[in-house]
Design a protein around this motif. Structure first.
Motif, PDB file in Angstrom:
ATOM      1  N   LEU A 167     -28.917   0.770  13.990  1.00  0.00           N
ATOM      2  CA  LEU A 167     -28.019   1.623  14.767  1.00  0.00           C
ATOM      3  C   LEU A 167     -28.628   3.017  14.827  1.00  0.00           C
ATOM      4  CD1 LEU A 167     -24.793   0.385  13.071  1.00  0.00           C
ATOM      5  CD2 LEU A 167     -25.035   0.461  15.541  1.00  0.00           C
ATOM      6  N   LYS A 168     -28.678   3.584  16.024  1.00  0.00           N
ATOM      7  CA  LYS A 168     -29.324   4.884  16.168  1.00  0.00           C
ATOM      8  C   LYS A 168     -28.426   5.875  16.897  1.00  0.00           C
ATOM      9  CE  LYS A 168     -33.997   3.054  15.952  1.00  0.00           C
ATOM     10  NZ  LYS A 168     -35.317   2.930  16.622  1.00  0.00           N
ATOM     11  N   PRO A 169     -28.472   7.142  16.475  1.00  0.00           N
ATOM     12  CA  PRO A 169     -27.659   8.155  17.146  1.00  0.00           C
ATOM     13  C   PRO A 169     -28.135   8.407  18.563  1.00  0.00           C
ATOM     14  CG  PRO A 169     -29.134   9.174  15.548  1.00  0.00           C
ATOM     15  CD  PRO A 169     -29.254   7.691  15.362  1.00  0.00           C
ATOM     16  N   THR A 170     -27.197   8.793  19.417  1.00  0.00           N
ATOM     17  CA  THR A 170     -27.510   9.159  20.794  1.00  0.00           C
ATOM     18  C   THR A 170     -27.302  10.667  20.953  1.00  0.00           C
ATOM     19  OG1 THR A 170     -25.263   8.952  21.672  1.00  0.00           O
ATOM     20  CG2 THR A 170     -26.582   6.925  21.519  1.00  0.00           C
ATOM     21  N   ASN A 171     -27.596  11.161  22.147  1.00  0.00           N
ATOM     22  CA  ASN A 171     -27.335  12.562  22.453  1.00  0.00           C
ATOM     23  C   ASN A 171     -25.892  12.799  22.896  1.00  0.00           C
ATOM     24  OD1 ASN A 171     -30.000  13.403  21.964  1.00  0.00           O
ATOM     25  ND2 ASN A 171     -30.642  12.719  23.999  1.00  0.00           N
ATOM     26  N   TYR A 172     -25.079  11.742  22.910  1.00  0.00           N
ATOM     27  CA  TYR A 172     -23.695  11.877  23.358  1.00  0.00           C
ATOM     28  C   TYR A 172     -22.764  12.179  22.188  1.00  0.00           C
ATOM     29  CZ  TYR A 172     -24.858  10.160  28.000  1.00  0.00           C
ATOM     30  OH  TYR A 172     -25.377  10.030  29.265  1.00  0.00           O
ATOM     31  N   THR A 173     -21.918  13.161  22.400  1.00  0.00           N
ATOM     32  CA  THR A 173     -20.855  13.452  21.441  1.00  0.00           C
ATOM     33  C   THR A 173     -19.521  13.373  22.169  1.00  0.00           C
ATOM     34  OG1 THR A 173     -20.962  15.840  21.832  1.00  0.00           O
ATOM     35  CG2 THR A 173     -22.305  14.952  20.024  1.00  0.00           C
ATOM     36  N   ALA A 174     -18.501  13.082  21.408  1.00  0.00           N
ATOM     37  CA  ALA A 174     -17.156  12.983  21.973  1.00  0.00           C
ATOM     38  C   ALA A 174     -16.233  13.893  21.179  1.00  0.00           C
ATOM     39  CB  ALA A 174     -16.659  11.544  21.898  1.00  0.00           C
ATOM     40  N   ARG A 175     -15.454  14.684  21.861  1.00  0.00           N
ATOM     41  CA  ARG A 175     -14.485  15.546  21.186  1.00  0.00           C
ATOM     42  C   ARG A 175     -13.121  14.862  21.176  1.00  0.00           C
ATOM     43  NH1 ARG A 175     -10.862  19.831  22.319  1.00  0.00           N
ATOM     44  NH2 ARG A 175     -11.178  19.508  24.556  1.00  0.00           N
ATOM     45  N   ILE A 176     -12.499  14.823  20.008  1.00  0.00           N
ATOM     46  CA  ILE A 176     -11.158  14.250  19.906  1.00  0.00           C
ATOM     47  C   ILE A 176     -10.161  15.223  20.537  1.00  0.00           C
ATOM     48  CG2 ILE A 176      -9.328  13.448  18.365  1.00  0.00           C
ATOM     49  CD1 ILE A 176     -11.467  12.746  16.307  1.00  0.00           C
ATOM     50  N   THR A 177      -9.430  14.746  21.543  1.00  0.00           N
ATOM     51  CA  THR A 177      -8.427  15.588  22.198  1.00  0.00           C
ATOM     52  C   THR A 177      -6.999  15.167  21.866  1.00  0.00           C
ATOM     53  OG1 THR A 177      -8.383  14.239  24.212  1.00  0.00           O
ATOM     54  CG2 THR A 177     -10.004  16.036  24.122  1.00  0.00           C
ATOM     55  N   TRP A 178      -6.836  13.978  21.276  1.00  0.00           N
ATOM     56  CA  TRP A 178      -5.490  13.474  20.956  1.00  0.00           C
ATOM     57  C   TRP A 178      -5.609  12.413  19.875  1.00  0.00           C
ATOM     58  CZ3 TRP A 178      -2.082   9.353  20.866  1.00  0.00           C
ATOM     59  CH2 TRP A 178      -0.714   9.643  20.995  1.00  0.00           C
ATOM     60  N   LEU A 179      -4.665  12.417  18.957  1.00  0.00           N
ATOM     61  CA  LEU A 179      -4.573  11.385  17.921  1.00  0.00           C
ATOM     62  C   LEU A 179      -3.127  10.884  17.870  1.00  0.00           C
ATOM     63  CD1 LEU A 179      -6.545  13.105  15.006  1.00  0.00           C
ATOM     64  CD2 LEU A 179      -7.206  10.963  16.130  1.00  0.00           C
ATOM     65  N   GLY A 180      -2.949   9.609  17.514  1.00  0.00           N
ATOM     66  CA  GLY A 180      -1.608   9.080  17.403  1.00  0.00           C
ATOM     67  C   GLY A 180      -1.579   7.769  16.649  1.00  0.00           C
ATOM     68  N   ARG A 181      -0.386   7.290  16.408  1.00  0.00           N
ATOM     69  CA  ARG A 181      -0.224   5.988  15.761  1.00  0.00           C
ATOM     70  C   ARG A 181       1.060   5.332  16.242  1.00  0.00           C
ATOM     71  NH1 ARG A 181       1.060   8.363   9.736  1.00  0.00           N
ATOM     72  NH2 ARG A 181       2.978   9.438  10.316  1.00  0.00           N
ATOM     73  N   VAL A 182       0.992   4.024  16.329  1.00  0.00           N
ATOM     74  CA  VAL A 182       2.161   3.205  16.671  1.00  0.00           C
ATOM     75  C   VAL A 182       2.816   2.823  15.351  1.00  0.00           C
ATOM     76  CG1 VAL A 182       2.963   1.070  17.745  1.00  0.00           C
ATOM     77  CG2 VAL A 182       1.031   2.324  18.743  1.00  0.00           C
ATOM     78  N   THR A 183       4.056   3.234  15.149  1.00  0.00           N
ATOM     79  CA  THR A 183       4.687   3.012  13.851  1.00  0.00           C
ATOM     80  C   THR A 183       5.576   1.781  13.802  1.00  0.00           C
ATOM     81  OG1 THR A 183       6.492   4.516  14.442  1.00  0.00           O
ATOM     82  CG2 THR A 183       4.616   5.460  13.249  1.00  0.00           C
ATOM     83  N   HIS A 184       5.884   1.196  14.979  1.00  0.00           N
ATOM     84  CA  HIS A 184       6.762   0.028  15.008  1.00  0.00           C
ATOM     85  C   HIS A 184       6.090  -1.100  15.773  1.00  0.00           C
ATOM     86  CE1 HIS A 184      10.024   2.431  13.384  1.00  0.00           C
ATOM     87  NE2 HIS A 184       9.780   3.338  14.325  1.00  0.00           N
ATOM     88  N   ASP A 185       6.053  -2.283  15.197  1.00  0.00           N
ATOM     89  CA  ASP A 185       5.477  -3.450  15.860  1.00  0.00           C
ATOM     90  C   ASP A 185       6.599  -4.237  16.527  1.00  0.00           C
ATOM     91  OD1 ASP A 185       3.733  -5.325  16.742  1.00  0.00           O
ATOM     92  OD2 ASP A 185       3.466  -6.320  14.811  1.00  0.00           O
ATOM     93  N   ASP A 186       7.246  -3.582  17.499  1.00  0.00           N
ATOM     94  CA  ASP A 186       8.408  -4.194  18.150  1.00  0.00           C
ATOM     95  C   ASP A 186       8.185  -4.429  19.637  1.00  0.00           C
ATOM     96  OD1 ASP A 186       8.398  -1.615  19.036  1.00  0.00           O
ATOM     97  OD2 ASP A 186      10.404  -1.093  18.316  1.00  0.00           O
ATOM     98  N   GLY A 187       6.908  -4.375  20.055  1.00  0.00           N
ATOM     99  CA  GLY A 187       6.601  -4.648  21.446  1.00  0.00           C
ATOM    100  C   GLY A 187       6.681  -3.436  22.360  1.00  0.00           C
ATOM    101  N   THR A 188       6.990  -2.241  21.808  1.00  0.00           N
ATOM    102  CA  THR A 188       7.109  -1.060  22.655  1.00  0.00           C
ATOM    103  C   THR A 188       5.755  -0.390  22.886  1.00  0.00           C
ATOM    104  OG1 THR A 188       7.545   0.404  20.786  1.00  0.00           O
ATOM    105  CG2 THR A 188       9.442  -0.623  21.852  1.00  0.00           C
ATOM    106  N   LEU A 189       4.849  -0.457  21.918  1.00  0.00           N
ATOM    107  CA  LEU A 189       3.491   0.079  21.990  1.00  0.00           C
ATOM    108  C   LEU A 189       3.429   1.604  21.958  1.00  0.00           C
ATOM    109  CD1 LEU A 189       0.624  -1.291  22.233  1.00  0.00           C
ATOM    110  CD2 LEU A 189       0.653  -0.576  24.606  1.00  0.00           C
ATOM    111  N   ARG A 190       4.518   2.312  22.084  1.00  0.00           N
ATOM    112  CA  ARG A 190       4.484   3.779  22.146  1.00  0.00           C
ATOM    113  C   ARG A 190       3.988   4.363  20.821  1.00  0.00           C
ATOM    114  NH1 ARG A 190       7.829   7.950  25.317  1.00  0.00           N
ATOM    115  NH2 ARG A 190       8.161   6.129  26.644  1.00  0.00           N
ATOM    116  N   SER A 191       3.083   5.337  20.922  1.00  0.00           N
ATOM    117  CA  SER A 191       2.553   5.980  19.722  1.00  0.00           C
ATOM    118  C   SER A 191       3.112   7.384  19.582  1.00  0.00           C
ATOM    119  CB  SER A 191       1.021   5.997  19.739  1.00  0.00           C
ATOM    120  OG  SER A 191       0.515   6.532  20.939  1.00  0.00           O
ATOM    121  N   GLU A 192       3.060   7.880  18.315  1.00  0.00           N
ATOM    122  CA  GLU A 192       3.511   9.238  18.045  1.00  0.00           C
ATOM    123  C   GLU A 192       2.291  10.114  17.800  1.00  0.00           C
ATOM    124  OE1 GLU A 192       4.228   9.062  13.224  1.00  0.00           O
ATOM    125  OE2 GLU A 192       5.963   8.833  14.551  1.00  0.00           O
ATOM    126  N   PRO A 193       2.308  11.352  18.320  1.00  0.00           N
ATOM    127  CA  PRO A 193       1.122  12.207  18.188  1.00  0.00           C
ATOM    128  C   PRO A 193       0.915  12.727  16.774  1.00  0.00           C
ATOM    129  CG  PRO A 193       2.900  13.390  19.286  1.00  0.00           C
ATOM    130  CD  PRO A 193       3.375  11.977  19.109  1.00  0.00           C
TER     131      PRO A 193
END
Length: 200
Positions: free
Chosen positions: A4-30
């Motif tokens: 595995l080798k590094p590339t010249n591409y970097t990505a900046r994280i602009t948003w983080l979240g998690r889905v807290t309920h496995d009830d079929g809604t899929l909505r995540s909280e920031p």
């Protein structure tokens, strides 16, 4: 020699979240930051070392079979999210509506980076990309709640731009604003793509 080798591409994280309920809604909280572990994001419904097999692997395992969890995270690119919104006729799509774990910007054609690529964080955390994610109807249901009449447009608009599924290879802190370095497998593309058996 590293595989595995590094590339010249970097990505900046602009948003983080998690889905807290496995009830079929899929909505995540920031989230502003998360201390990820080998099981993924703490409190994430898709976390854990194993998961129940779903439609993604229906040609390999019966649904519900306990398999290794390589779908701990759902990562999308801001650029592709903007493309999806434009195709749907919307100004923007809230990442929470599509159950995103992370939104990044800076890597072109992000949904098609090679499987097994890594995103390496400043903390040392390593994220392994499993494969391209496939659009489903669940995000459309969340979008419909917020923008009536637009939810049904998501699946078609998101084709080939739905981001990737991924899992934590090494834990560590991830925060909005972090720069992730893309590492890719140093190998040629498989020359026998035509061998894939068409599925109905």
């Amino acid at each position: 020699m590293p595989a595995l080798k590094p590339t010249n591409y970097t990505a900046r994280i602009t948003w983080l979240g998690r889905v807290t309920h496995d009830d079929g809604t899929l909505r995540s909280e920031p989230l502003q930051a998360v201390d990820a572990t080998l099981d993924g994001f703490p409190g994430e419904a898709h976390g854990g070392a194993t998961r129940a097999a779903c439609v993604r692997v229906k040609t390999q395992y019966p649904q519900g079979t306990d398999i290794r969890n390589v779908r701990q995270l759902s990562i999308l690119s801001a650029e592709e999210m903007a493309d999806i919104a434009a195709k749907m006729g919307m100004e923007k799509i809230d990442p929470a509506w599509v159950g995103a774990s992370m939104i990044i910007e800076g890597i072109p054609d992000f949904s098609h980076v090679p499987p097994s690529s890594r995103l390496m964080a400043p903390s040392g955390a390593g994220i392994t990309i499993d494969m391209e994610n496939r659009p489903c109807v669940l995000p459309g249901r969340e979008i419909e709640k917020e923008a009536e009449g637009f939810g049904k447009r998501f699946k078609a608009a998101a084709a080939l731009k739905r981001g990737v599924t991924a899992w934590m290879e090494f834990g560590g802190r991830l925060a909005i604003g972090d720069e992730l370095v893309l590492h890719v497998p140093d190998q040629p593309l498989w020359a026998h793509h035509e061998a894939i058996v068409p599925q109905s």
